[in-house]
Every structure is written in C-alpha cells, then in structure tokens.
Scaffold this active site. Sequence first.
Site, PDB file in Angstrom:
ATOM      1  CG  ASP A  31      -2.577  -1.293  -5.227  1.00  0.00           C
ATOM      2  OD1 ASP A  31      -3.033  -1.602  -4.119  1.00  0.00           O
ATOM      3  OD2 ASP A  31      -2.053  -2.102  -6.016  1.00  0.00           O
ATOM      4  CG  ASP A  32      -1.191  -0.854  -0.862  1.00  0.00           C
ATOM      5  OD1 ASP A  32      -2.289  -1.398  -1.031  1.00  0.00           O
ATOM      6  OD2 ASP A  32      -0.182  -1.473  -0.482  1.00  0.00           O
ATOM      7  CB  CYS A  69      -4.870  -5.838  -3.184  1.00  0.00           C
ATOM      8  SG  CYS A  69      -3.476  -4.880  -2.601  1.00  0.00           S
ATOM      9  NE  ARG A  73      -6.913  -4.764  -6.503  1.00  0.00           N
ATOM     10  CZ  ARG A  73      -6.449  -3.612  -6.950  1.00  0.00           C
ATOM     11  NH1 ARG A  73      -6.587  -3.278  -8.202  1.00  0.00           N
ATOM     12  NH2 ARG A  73      -5.798  -2.789  -6.137  1.00  0.00           N
ATOM     13  CE  LYS A 126      -3.320  -5.181  -6.966  1.00  0.00           C
ATOM     14  NZ  LYS A 126      -2.526  -4.614  -5.850  1.00  0.00           N
ATOM     15  CG  HIS A 128      -4.344  -9.056  -6.892  1.00  0.00           C
ATOM     16  ND1 HIS A 128      -3.942  -8.257  -5.840  1.00  0.00           N
ATOM     17  CD2 HIS A 128      -3.752 -10.250  -6.709  1.00  0.00           C
ATOM     18  CE1 HIS A 128      -3.136  -8.935  -5.057  1.00  0.00           C
ATOM     19  NE2 HIS A 128      -3.004 -10.150  -5.564  1.00  0.00           N
ATOM     20  CG  HIS A 223       1.115  -2.193  -3.790  1.00  0.00           C
ATOM     21  ND1 HIS A 223       2.259  -2.879  -3.478  1.00  0.00           N
ATOM     22  CD2 HIS A 223       0.084  -2.933  -3.311  1.00  0.00           C
ATOM     23  CE1 HIS A 223       1.926  -3.997  -2.842  1.00  0.00           C
ATOM     24  NE2 HIS A 223       0.614  -4.051  -2.722  1.00  0.00           N
ATOM     25  CG  ASP A 324      -6.317  -1.259  -3.238  1.00  0.00           C
ATOM     26  OD1 ASP A 324      -5.694  -0.338  -2.655  1.00  0.00           O
ATOM     27  OD2 ASP A 324      -5.771  -2.339  -3.544  1.00  0.00           O
ATOM     28  CG  ASN A 325      -5.331  -1.444   0.499  1.00  0.00           C
ATOM     29  OD1 ASN A 325      -5.313  -2.311  -0.362  1.00  0.00           O
ATOM     30  ND2 ASN A 325      -4.267  -0.729   0.779  1.00  0.00           N
ATOM     31  CE  LYS A 401      -2.039  -4.044   1.453  1.00  0.00           C
ATOM     32  NZ  LYS A 401      -0.903  -4.082   0.510  1.00  0.00           N
TER      33      LYS A 401
HETATM   34 CA   LIG Z   1      -3.932  -2.410  -2.251  1.00  0.00          CA
END
Ligand SMILES: [Ca+2]
Length: 564
Positions: A31-32, A69, A73, A126, A128, A223, A324-325, A401
């Site tokens: 994540d991130d 995010c 997903r 996660k 989301h 994140h 994810d980004n 992001k």
């Molecule tokens: Ca993210």
Amino acid sequence: MNPQQLLILFSLLVGALGAKAPPNVVLIMSDDMGFSDIGCYGGEIETPHLDALAANGLRFTQFYNTARCCPTRASLLSGVYQHQAGIGLMTGDRKLPGYRGEIGRNVLTIAEALRTVGYRNYMSGKWHVTRHTRPQGPKDNWPLQRGFDRFYGTIIGAGSFYDPATLCRGNTFITPVNDKAYQPETYYYTHAINDNAVAYLQEHAEKSPDKPFFLYVAHTAAHWPMHALPKDIAKYKGRYDDGFAPIREARLKRLKEMGIVGQDLKMSPRSDDWDKTSHKDWECRNMEVYAAMVDSMDQGIGRIIEQVKKQGQFDNTLFFYLQDNGGCAEGYGRYAPKKPYPEYKPMGPDQFQTKIWPPMQTRDGRAVRHGPGVMAGPEDTFIGYGRGWANVSNTPFREYKHFAHEGGIATPLVAHWPKGISKERRGKLEHHPGHLIDIMATCVDLANVNYPKKSGGHDITPLEGVSLAPAFSGQELARKDALYFEHHLNCAIRDGDWKLVRYGQTGRPSKLRDWELYNIAVDRSELKNLAKSNPEKAKELADKWEAWAVRAKVKPWPWKFEVD
Ligand SMILES: [Ca+2]
C-alpha cells in the site's frame, strides 16, 4: 510390459497430470509504495525475500495500477477497469454507474472466478471495496460474500497498525485484545496479516490438501501512519541522514544497472531541497520508519514462502507481488495540532477503534500525537513521511499517488512460479506494459475458468485484461487495446511507446489541464512534452481515451470542472 515398466508409466502419467494441475496463487499487494522502494527494483530497503522471488522469477518493468487504494483493489479483484466495477473514485456513492463506491455484481472477484473450478480462497489484509463498514451494516460486498472462504483483516483502508479500525475475522468485528484466535506478544498489523496468511495455509494443508488455493495478502504497509517496531527501525538508523538527493541518485543508478529503466533516462525534478528542510532529525526518522515498515512486510512474506515450501507446494504456486499506487505525498500527520490533545480513558477489550486519523487514542488511553518533532514509530504517533520522501520512493518518475503520471501509476510486478516460468526467463525482465486488469485474466487462463457471461442473474462485464502467462515463456502478450487511466480527473492512455497524460486534480474547482504527450521508450520520466510538436498523435490518443471513457463508465464525471 513388466511391473517395473508399468510403474514407470504410471509415474509418468501422474507427472503429466501434475504438470497440468492449476497453480496455487499467492497475490501479495502493498500500500502506498513507490516504484524503487524494494531491493529488486533499485531500493536500499532490505527485501531479501521479494528479491529472491525476483531472482528466480520474472520482473515486469512497466506494470501499472490506478494511482489509488480503492480503485486499484476494484480493478485488481475484478479484471476490469475500476469504473466498470463501480469504484471510479472511492467508497462514497456518487449515484453514477461508475461511481457507486461498491464493487458491483456485474463483475466477479478473482475468488469467485476461481471458486468455479474448485479453488479454496483465503484473504488476509485490507479489503476497501465497499461503502458499508459498520459492524451492523450490510455485508453483501465483504470478502466472505465475494468468494473468499476465510478473511482476516480490515474493511476500510488506513489507520493504526497497533489497533486497526474495522478489524474483522470473517464477518465479525474484533479487536486485537479480544481475538482469541490470534494473541501475539505485540500486536502489529503487518505481522498479523502475514501470520494469519500462514495460518490459512496451514488450515488448507490440513483440511483441503486436494484442492488448489488462492491467497490474497493485502498489506497496508507502508501507508501512513509511519508505524513500525523498534528493532526494525533500529536497522535503518542513520541510513537517510544525507537527505533525499543521494538516495534518489543511488536508486536510479541501480535501476539502470538492473536494466529496469533505460541507460539514458533522466531523473525527474526533485520536489524538496534537503538543505532547506526544517526538522531534519524528524524527517530522517520518518523514512527510517517507512523503511522498517517495508522490511517487516518482507520478513513476513518470507514466512509465507517458507510455509508454502513446507507444504510441498512451492513449485506449483504462482506468487505475484505488486503495489496499489505510488509513494504518497499527502500531508496527514505532518502538522501540529491546533488545539491541545483531548483527555482519554483506556478502552475495554471489546471496544472498537473507530478512527483512522487523529484526533484518536491508543487502547491504553493516551492521545495519539502528530506534527513536526513527534518521532514516528510507536502507537501514540501519527505521521506521514511527506512529499520529499515520496519523491524518493517514486524515483525516477514524476508525481505521486493520485496522479496519472508514472510516479502515481507505476508499480513493480514480481512473478514467481518454478513450474510455469521457463528456466530461460528466470531472473529476467519483461518490458511489455501490463496492468492490474491482467491479473484476473492470468488466473482465469491458468486455472481454466470458463468465464461466465451471466452469474446470479446479473450480466457479467467481459474481462479487459490479457493473460500474462505468455511472458513466462518469452512470448508476446495478446493485448490489442491501449491501457487507460482516470483518477480524480487525472487521465492517461498508454498505447505502445506513447503516453498521453493530463492533470485534473489541481485547484478548486478541479481543472482539466492540457494533454501532455511523451515517448515513454526514451522519456519515462515525462520531461519532454511532445504534444505541440506531434499534435496528430496527441489527437489520435485523446480521441481513443474519450471513446474509452464513455465505454468504461468514466463519464459522466461526478464533479463540476473547468477546462483551461
Ligand atoms: Ca494505497
């Protein structure tokens, strides 16, 4: 034929059948994180387990996510663009088909698709992709209702790593304190995600050894907030004392040595000047903790790999790792509070953490602190690592992001599968562009799923991606169309070596800026805008993007906007 010959024939038959057995799939997403954070993509952060997967697997050098995010997903799980799956933005309902904030019933998840051919499906981490995040609310778009047999993790994104909000086991809200199934000495969400993934593998070996499995491990590292355990932070002490520029230069050098980017690629502009940065000790600490978060995730990935090996499944398990980004330049936690911290009381064992950012408290009743000088890591701190380090994470690309420039949408993709990736391809690079939409297409291909046109009375949107399997033996992918991007009006199309991209998320109200045109083959850092010198190509790509935007439910947009 004598008995010995019969036995050999039998073994060969079993071997041949085994070779055709669909692979287990372990899909790991973080994540991130930026393009060059992990070791096998040029980073100085220690990720030996991901590096080992890369050394014996295949690294994709031009793989893309959606820059955020929830949309990532939605696209990853469904194999279509995020708007087609109903999550064009985040998990709020904007009353437009592409923006319902909920993964629709017009798509299957990877778990739902694999279930049709007998897979057991497990998820840790996660989720989301639903707007219903309360204990008593509807749960029809929660993991167990979308194809997973087991789920441990959080329904929303972000929050404390020591006390995650919306923590669930199955459909039931839990707290780190009252969860009887998992009581480590110190609760830390990254460890919890990995440990529960390992537990699901063990359960699979005990209860369903005859079935293939799909394990989706959705990490929230790295994140914000920057939360990590002291021993992991200590490893990086002093590593970032010289600031942003030397790390960026070292990363670009390694990316070139590895061949992941071209030898002549120029560095994107720096975002921040270290010499002018206040609170240098604090900024160093933020990156030390960020590195520790990634390091700790990799340690746990090592435990997952070890468990798959222990179960004798490593050769026929396809591991994917992606992000994810891009690195996150948001300012969360970087400003001092405007008012004194509130007074709190300790929380009971069954009391849920409801906050994902301050004002909030620790379980033992302390206020969570933020702003310059608050040294990140412990549970009573809440800090984002900020734009300067995000610029480092995204080396050598532009932006972060949220954006459709390469810094927002470029991700590593490591694939590892001894039975499926040819010996000649192991440790090699795949330069063909790919996208999240290809992961479902690959699973459907390898597991021989007859992808349905209708399911549960709903018409199912056809898949947008192509199988990545040909790349495992050095063959061309079957992609016929371009790749498309839109997030918060940041738009792009990648067609062959060309990329057309524009900003949307600038100013209030949002303004669409002019399209920029880049030749990614020579200028992946997007420094030389060719839109004015090659207006025909820009127009061709813009027209193509517009047609996609209508087809893929990107339009109408739920915002008012102006065009410059
Ligand atoms: Ca993210």
